[in-house]
Design an enzyme around this catalytic site. Sequence first.
Site, PDB file in Angstrom:
ATOM      1  N   HIS A 122      32.939  69.275  -3.732  1.00  0.00           N
ATOM      2  CA  HIS A 122      34.268  69.437  -4.109  1.00  0.00           C
ATOM      3  C   HIS A 122      34.349  70.695  -5.049  1.00  0.00           C
ATOM      4  CE1 HIS A 122      34.806  65.270  -3.007  1.00  0.00           C
ATOM      5  NE2 HIS A 122      35.980  65.283  -3.056  1.00  0.00           N
ATOM      6  N   GLU A 196      29.791  64.717  -1.557  1.00  0.00           N
ATOM      7  CA  GLU A 196      28.881  64.415  -2.607  1.00  0.00           C
ATOM      8  C   GLU A 196      29.375  63.271  -3.441  1.00  0.00           C
ATOM      9  OE1 GLU A 196      31.828  67.104  -4.940  1.00  0.00           O
ATOM     10  OE2 GLU A 196      31.534  66.120  -3.125  1.00  0.00           O
TER      11      GLU A 196
END
Length: 301
Positions: A122, A196
Amino acid sequence: MTLQARVWDLGYAAGWGLVRAMPQRWAMRLFEVTADRAARGGGPVQLRRNLARVLSTAPEQVPDELMRASLRSYARYWCEAFRLPSMDPVRLAATIDSVATGVEHIHEAASRGRGAVLALPHSGNWDLAGVWLVQRVGTPTVVAERLQPESLFRRFVRFRESLGFEIIPLTGGAAPPFEQLTARLRQGRMVGLLGERDLSGAGVPVTFFGEAACMPAGPARLAIDTGAPLLPVHCWFTPDGWGFHIDAPIDTSGGVQRTTQSLADRFAAGIAAHPADWHMLQPVWTADRRARDRARSNPDH
């Protein structure tokens, strides 16, 4: 729908309407002021903890300047997201062409008709990476977390579909996401996954910035099962634009765990290079997730 959910839905609706109509300079300044206010008093606790891992320091030693820059970066992402449907995708793709590195890895995968798994943290503006794919390669397929209320989820689906993406819901879809993504890859399509943060609670154990964490198995499993290359992608902001880098394919011959660890290492390198642009305000590391779960189970303690 609860009042809080309705407020969130109307807030995003206003964002896509009002912010898009404002002059860009005014809109960006509004978001910067909001970010600076959020940074007062130390900023979000979890963001500070996450950045502390990146810097290998204690949370209280994370510079306030970095917290402010991180929140401004996060605000910039949302400002651009609200304005993106009205921006010229052809011009955006040309701009990305001039700054992106490693795009040959995507073109090579496309030329072989194998598709590719593009895994991103992100960071920066990942939606712009998708806009480039639409213009240069073809429709990317992405997975969307099913937000509440349902009307808000539909707004995000319409937003990304307006950019040219195919959206597969994480839950509640016509078929399991893994099956649909596998089919797209075997058709030679591009699949983009934010990779992630483990939303399932059943992720792959990895070491991330020297500490235990779990990451989704999806990117590694898809690449191993289909033979499509697994390409780590990193996005970040520059003062007057954007940065994008596509890494060389990860070796998947060692299986899901080793492949996911390699992906975590690539993510860590990109995040360490551009820490302010990593927009992670949620727990990622195992210790933080356990602390959050304990707090939820013992709200009075």
